[in-house]
Write an enzyme that holds these catalytic residues in place. Structure first.
Site, PDB file in Angstrom:
ATOM      1  N   ASP A  63      -1.215   2.202 -37.273  1.00  0.00           N
ATOM      2  CA  ASP A  63       0.086   1.755 -36.748  1.00  0.00           C
ATOM      3  C   ASP A  63       1.241   2.173 -37.642  1.00  0.00           C
ATOM      4  O   ASP A  63       2.180   1.415 -37.871  1.00  0.00           O
ATOM      5  CB  ASP A  63       0.085   0.229 -36.536  1.00  0.00           C
ATOM      6  CG  ASP A  63      -0.979  -0.197 -35.544  1.00  0.00           C
ATOM      7  OD1 ASP A  63      -1.632  -1.223 -35.766  1.00  0.00           O
ATOM      8  OD2 ASP A  63      -1.177   0.535 -34.546  1.00  0.00           O
ATOM      9  N   HIS A  88       2.845  -0.068 -30.582  1.00  0.00           N
ATOM     10  CA  HIS A  88       2.384  -1.177 -31.425  1.00  0.00           C
ATOM     11  C   HIS A  88       3.374  -2.332 -31.346  1.00  0.00           C
ATOM     12  O   HIS A  88       4.589  -2.117 -31.502  1.00  0.00           O
ATOM     13  CB  HIS A  88       2.221  -0.733 -32.880  1.00  0.00           C
ATOM     14  CG  HIS A  88       1.667  -1.807 -33.752  1.00  0.00           C
ATOM     15  ND1 HIS A  88       0.424  -2.367 -33.550  1.00  0.00           N
ATOM     16  CD2 HIS A  88       2.199  -2.458 -34.820  1.00  0.00           C
ATOM     17  CE1 HIS A  88       0.200  -3.306 -34.452  1.00  0.00           C
ATOM     18  NE2 HIS A  88       1.271  -3.394 -35.230  1.00  0.00           N
ATOM     19  N   MET A 106      -7.630   0.160 -28.599  1.00  0.00           N
ATOM     20  CA  MET A 106      -8.016  -0.551 -29.828  1.00  0.00           C
ATOM     21  C   MET A 106      -9.136   0.185 -30.559  1.00  0.00           C
ATOM     22  O   MET A 106     -10.301  -0.283 -30.589  1.00  0.00           O
ATOM     23  CB  MET A 106      -8.425  -1.993 -29.490  1.00  0.00           C
ATOM     24  CG  MET A 106      -7.372  -2.749 -28.700  1.00  0.00           C
ATOM     25  SD  MET A 106      -5.743  -2.723 -29.477  1.00  0.00           S
ATOM     26  CE  MET A 106      -5.930  -4.075 -30.590  1.00  0.00           C
ATOM     27  N   ASN A 113       0.769  -1.939 -19.739  1.00  0.00           N
ATOM     28  CA  ASN A 113       1.600  -0.805 -20.123  1.00  0.00           C
ATOM     29  C   ASN A 113       1.237   0.430 -19.299  1.00  0.00           C
ATOM     30  O   ASN A 113       2.120   1.191 -18.885  1.00  0.00           O
ATOM     31  CB  ASN A 113       1.445  -0.540 -21.621  1.00  0.00           C
ATOM     32  CG  ASN A 113       2.152  -1.584 -22.442  1.00  0.00           C
ATOM     33  OD1 ASN A 113       3.374  -1.577 -22.556  1.00  0.00           O
ATOM     34  ND2 ASN A 113       1.400  -2.538 -22.966  1.00  0.00           N
ATOM     35  N   ASN A 167       1.511   6.246 -30.022  1.00  0.00           N
ATOM     36  CA  ASN A 167       0.912   4.907 -29.988  1.00  0.00           C
ATOM     37  C   ASN A 167       1.989   3.846 -29.829  1.00  0.00           C
ATOM     38  O   ASN A 167       3.085   3.966 -30.390  1.00  0.00           O
ATOM     39  CB  ASN A 167       0.136   4.638 -31.286  1.00  0.00           C
ATOM     40  CG  ASN A 167      -0.522   3.274 -31.286  1.00  0.00           C
ATOM     41  OD1 ASN A 167      -1.158   2.867 -30.318  1.00  0.00           O
ATOM     42  ND2 ASN A 167      -0.344   2.528 -32.380  1.00  0.00           N
ATOM     43  N   ILE A 208      -9.148   3.148 -34.053  1.00  0.00           N
ATOM     44  CA  ILE A 208      -8.395   4.075 -34.911  1.00  0.00           C
ATOM     45  C   ILE A 208      -8.996   5.474 -34.774  1.00  0.00           C
ATOM     46  O   ILE A 208     -10.203   5.658 -34.996  1.00  0.00           O
ATOM     47  CB  ILE A 208      -8.454   3.627 -36.395  1.00  0.00           C
ATOM     48  CG1 ILE A 208      -7.933   2.190 -36.548  1.00  0.00           C
ATOM     49  CG2 ILE A 208      -7.674   4.598 -37.285  1.00  0.00           C
ATOM     50  CD1 ILE A 208      -6.476   2.000 -36.163  1.00  0.00           C
ATOM     51  N   GLY A 238      -4.080  -3.388 -19.391  1.00  0.00           N
ATOM     52  CA  GLY A 238      -3.413  -2.201 -18.855  1.00  0.00           C
ATOM     53  C   GLY A 238      -2.029  -2.431 -18.281  1.00  0.00           C
ATOM     54  O   GLY A 238      -1.584  -1.649 -17.432  1.00  0.00           O
TER      55      GLY A 238
HETATM   56  C1  GRF Z   1      -0.110  -4.374 -26.131  1.00  0.00           C
HETATM   57  O1  GRF Z   1       0.511  -5.499 -26.718  1.00  0.00           O
HETATM   58  C2  GRF Z   1      -0.107  -3.223 -27.112  1.00  0.00           C
HETATM   59  O2  GRF Z   1       1.053  -3.119 -27.885  1.00  0.00           O
HETATM   60  C3  GRF Z   1      -1.263  -3.593 -27.972  1.00  0.00           C
HETATM   61  O3  GRF Z   1      -2.246  -4.019 -27.052  1.00  0.00           O
HETATM   62  C4  GRF Z   1      -1.586  -4.619 -25.922  1.00  0.00           C
HETATM   63  C5  GRF Z   1      -2.091  -3.966 -24.669  1.00  0.00           C
HETATM   64  O4  GRF Z   1      -1.528  -4.544 -23.542  1.00  0.00           O
HETATM   65  N1  GRF Z   1      -1.747  -2.519 -28.798  1.00  0.00           N
HETATM   66  P1  GRF Z   1      -1.889  -3.963 -22.079  1.00  0.00           P
HETATM   67  O5  GRF Z   1      -3.364  -3.731 -22.048  1.00  0.00           O
HETATM   68  O6  GRF Z   1      -1.121  -2.674 -21.884  1.00  0.00           O
HETATM   69  O7  GRF Z   1      -1.420  -5.033 -21.148  1.00  0.00           O
END
Ligand code: GRF
Length: 204
Positions: free
Chosen positions: A155, A114, A95, A15, A112, A97, A13
């Site tokens: 993606d 990626h 994760m 992001n 999304n 689809i 998490g």
């Molecule tokens: C990120 O690299 C994102 O692009 C990918 O999964 C990772 C998730 O990172 N799909 P976080 O859980 O937000 O740290």
């Protein structure tokens, strides 16, 4: 009124945390109305709870055990989100689809993140695959993209933001992962800022 975001996660998490911090610093005029994870142990759920954001766990296993398919899972996921009236559904390390059974309820309202450039390394382990391709001399750089999710493509979809990320000869995979995560936070916040400001132009 702040823009209502539903954030879907599966793991650490970081992001999600970047969005939480940007809202707290008033960089984004938005509110995270709910965080959903398809993994019970996802640390991102704790980040959301610490920030006082409602959280939901929606696991696929119960559906499999009940002999139900992914479309039932996706349709129920949409039903879970609807009471929160999200303006945007943000897949931030989600994760799974999503099928039309979900997407039809949020047409052109799902984005999304990626960790690869458009057309490169769709699917899982994109950072590791890019690093190995670099070591094979197949690529010189990798990058990040944020795209709309209008259909079940993996993606791919109309591009909102991209950023190239260089790989250096002395890099380890860890170096590249750290550089990619920093770049991801920046690109995701940039895309959200534009959308919240009402600019939905796509780049490709
Ligand atoms: C990120 O690299 C994102 O692009 C990918 O999964 C990772 C998730 O990172 N799909 P976080 O859980 O937000 O740290």
């Amino acid at each position: 009124m702040p823009t209502r975001l539903a954030v879907l996660i599966s793991g650490n998490g970081s992001n999600l945390q970047a969005i939480i911090d940007a809202i707290r610093q008033r960089l984004l005029d938005a509110q995270i109305v709910v965080v959903v994870s398809n993994r019970k142990e996802a640390y991102g759920l704790q980040r959301a709870q610490k920030a006082g954001i409602p959280t939901l766990y929606h696991g696929l296993k119960a559906y499999r055990d009940a002999g139900k398919d992914r479309t039932a899972y996706d349709a129920d996921l949409a039903a879970l989100l609807q009471p929160y009236h999200p303006d945007w559904v943000v897949l931030a390390g989600w994760m799974h689809i999503l099928s039309a059974a979900f997407l039809q309820h949020f047409p052109y309202r799902v984005i999304n993140l990626h960790p690869a450039l458009p057309g490169q390394f769709p699917g899982t382990d994109a950072i590791g695959r890019a690093f190995r391709a670099y070591q094979q001399g197949e690529i010189k750089k990798t990058g990040i993209m944020v795209h709309l999710v209008p259909d079940e493509g993996i993606d791919n979809g109309p591009i909102l933001e991209t950023k190239e990320v260089l790989i250096y000869p002395t890099d380890t995979l860890e170096n590249v992962e750290q550089r990619m995560h920093r770049a991801e936070h920046e690109v995701l916040l940039g895309a959200l800022y534009r959308l919240i400001e009402g600019d939905e132009t796509v780049k490709a």
